[in-house]
Scaffold this active site. Sequence first.
Site, mmCIF file in Angstrom:
data_model
loop_
_atom_site.group_PDB
_atom_site.id
_atom_site.type_symbol
_atom_site.label_atom_id
_atom_site.label_comp_id
_atom_site.label_asym_id
_atom_site.label_seq_id
_atom_site.Cartn_x
_atom_site.Cartn_y
_atom_site.Cartn_z
ATOM 1 N N THR A 1 3.379 3.876 7.635
ATOM 2 C CA THR A 1 3.890 5.032 6.812
ATOM 3 C C THR A 1 4.152 5.693 7.512
ATOM 4 O OG1 THR A 1 1.819 3.971 5.269
ATOM 5 C CG2 THR A 1 2.633 6.835 5.122
ATOM 6 N N ASP B 1 1.730 8.678 10.595
ATOM 7 C CA ASP B 1 1.696 9.197 9.017
ATOM 8 C C ASP B 1 2.101 10.503 9.089
ATOM 9 O OD1 ASP B 1 -1.574 8.726 7.120
ATOM 10 O OD2 ASP B 1 0.430 6.768 8.377
ATOM 11 N N ASN C 1 0.592 -1.031 0.269
ATOM 12 C CA ASN C 1 -0.271 -0.042 -0.289
ATOM 13 C C ASN C 1 0.708 0.992 -0.198
ATOM 14 O OD1 ASN C 1 -0.363 -1.374 2.982
ATOM 15 N ND2 ASN C 1 -0.929 0.075 3.228
ATOM 16 N N ASP C 2 0.968 2.366 0.789
ATOM 17 C CA ASP C 2 1.558 3.179 0.661
ATOM 18 C C ASP C 2 2.633 3.513 0.663
ATOM 19 O OD1 ASP C 2 -0.642 4.806 4.011
ATOM 20 O OD2 ASP C 2 -1.362 4.042 2.423
ATOM 21 N N GLU D 1 -4.858 10.832 6.895
ATOM 22 C CA GLU D 1 -4.444 10.425 6.276
ATOM 23 C C GLU D 1 -2.804 11.055 5.201
ATOM 24 O OE1 GLU D 1 -5.209 6.231 7.257
ATOM 25 O OE2 GLU D 1 -6.286 6.964 5.490
ATOM 26 N N TRP E 1 -4.092 -7.289 3.075
ATOM 27 C CA TRP E 1 -3.019 -6.271 3.866
ATOM 28 C C TRP E 1 -3.075 -6.853 5.497
ATOM 29 C CZ3 TRP E 1 -5.320 -3.671 8.782
ATOM 30 C CH2 TRP E 1 -3.824 -2.838 9.396
#
Lengths: 173, 589
Positions: free
Chosen positions: B135, B199, B74-75, B253, B99
């Site tokens: 993240t 984040d 993901n990120d 986020e 995930w």
Amino acid sequence: MKKTPMPFTLLSFAQLLLIAALPSASADLIDDTCKKTPYPDFCVTALRSDPRGSTTDTPTLGLIMVDFVDKNAKSTGTKIDDLLGKSPDPGTRQALTSCQESYGIISSSMVPPSKESLTKGDYKFAVQYMNAAADSASKCEAGFGGSKSPIYDSNIYERNAATVASAIASSLL
Amino acid sequence: MTPAKNDHRGSDPLTSKATSFSEDAGRLPTGVSQGVSAKSYPSVRDRLSYNWTNAMFSWQRTAYHFQPEKNWMNDPDGPLYYMGWYHLFYQYNPDSAVWGNITWGHAVSRDLIHWFYLPLAMVPDRWFDAGGVWTGSATLLPDGRIVMLYTGDTEESIQIQNLAYPANLSDPLLLEWVKYPDNPVIVPPAGIDPEEFRDPTTAWIGPNGTWRLLIGTKVNDTGMALIYETTNFTTYEAAPGVLHAVNGTGMWECVDFYPVSTNSSEGLETSVVGPGVKHVLKASLDDLKMDYYAIGTYDPVSDTWTPDDPEADVGIGLLVDYGRYYASKTFFDQNTGRRILWGWINETDTDYDDLAKGWASVQTIPRVVTFDNKTGSNILEWPVEEVEKLRLNRTKFDDVLVEAGSVVALNISSAMQLDISVEFEIEGSDALEALEESEAIIECATAQNRSTLGPFGLLVLADESLSELTPIYFHIAKSTNGSLTTLFCADETRSTKASEVFKKVYGGPVPVLDDEKFTMRLLVDHSIIESFAQGGRTVITSRVYPTEAIYGAAKLFLFNNATGVNVTASLEIWQMNSAFIHPFPLDEM
């Protein structure tokens, strides 16, 4: 006259009324949370049946529901094994086998990220994977060609529980 | 059924993967009660997962976009340039295509295109990130040190911010990372939900020499960016105020905050302030799974940021990308002086499909971000020019006439790895004035909805019979206040016959100035299409999974569904090579 014995606290009438009128905090949270889901009655019944339902924490209510998804997936898997052992016709066999695979995936791959998501606070993943579980329960039922499948109740339960779990996670976003 | 709150423009891209429940379990198809066999109702069978073949699945892997060899990503995290290498880190599950168990994957490249996989940079092996290495962002200090701030999740599910740094700054590959032993360096403050605090951004230096960074959160339904100050990156003070907050936007986020030059196309280092500089504030909205940004003015003295247009504030105005796109993050590339943007592209097929094929998610081609000083009100995003190194042979088409209601095939050798530039002109400019009021359109709709001036564009990943196709197009209409609006859209509704794939129409408005033609650039790479209108004013990323329009059967067409005008199109189409992304040959070092 004898004095009132020590262990007894004499409550005033007003205090008694107040105590009787107070709803328990946990019942409120279940009601409030379930109202935001598409199957509120199912949600309330399921959550109240679990001792952890008296929690004051919405993510935990979501986790309880994911546990129901998991338990039902496993018991449905067992039911399917039994049905497959009874030599069903080819169409039913094919549908049951496909459902068996789907339910296995729910437990192995949809439940863990949903629990992780609800525990750790990145709730969107529980929404995603519980939606996938609900969808696969519906598809399992649909695979029997329109008449009620031999595992209809299990499929409905799974769809409801997963949809509710997803909605609870969604309400936390 | 997801709650109505999650519905935005009709549906929620990341979570609306379920089909309608009311049509499914327990309800008999009409006709069964009258004795007609249920098998004659194909709609029931269609809802089962498509019968994907290995050929179809392996076709879906991209040739020149970054994705790991397998499993879930993901990120993007901590992008940076150091000692000749571009670094990309990313949220990665080493165990599965869903995930979970999140670690930091790591890859390096000389040119942002040819990537080499490296070993995992960080795994959840300390109490302060046992729940996941989430993240984070890199800050490059003037003395050459690299500081990485990232969100860790504890076993008690509290989101905290941790510091990590390279074990060996003389290793250009930055293979090993050290986690500061006294982590966390920032914990959720009083009044902030410890599960909505994550984040951390790249830091910038303020007028008093103190560094600042942002952490996104929400209070009730107000999304906001909290400011933390530090001189040493190990101890922090929460600033008394917030950089900015917007009611009704929910959790912010992957906050990103960076300067852009208003009078040059140079990128700016993250600490730059002054005249000729505006600041972009961006947030990924958890509620909507969309990346929003706004341009405004940063006051370094008061540490506040004000949007140029409060009606298009963060979360209620412009999108970084109008398609399937989230968790984007920029960095300043000090090597070439560019501000570069990464974005995570999730799948739109089902999680079951992802498990079956063994992987999920792709990163975009990195994009250069600049301020659009022609409109003054948006950024421009454009694929880094290094992607052009992948161009093989070129086919040129000049002034192809596409009459109203027609489709024109473009004869090219292959249509699944392409870099396309196209210019459209509408024949007869008086048609624009003749547009009637009744055609006011404010949102992208399916390409089959015809009106006087559109839609027209390209049919990408289409088979010969057009049984599968992905139209990418302009649609010009009169907006409700009478002025002309151009929408730029991608219609995925017929991109695949597989019914379980989440398919919708994406897009948004794109400013087109008086003297401009309608231009598009498309990067087509198997199951991903990145589409850029008007030099990158509006961008749409699409995920598509055709079953027929694959390999040699994939074709490219021009189309014009307008009722009232012809268009002419001029195109340059390049076949694109693979980037041959593979593991770094560490054992050969």
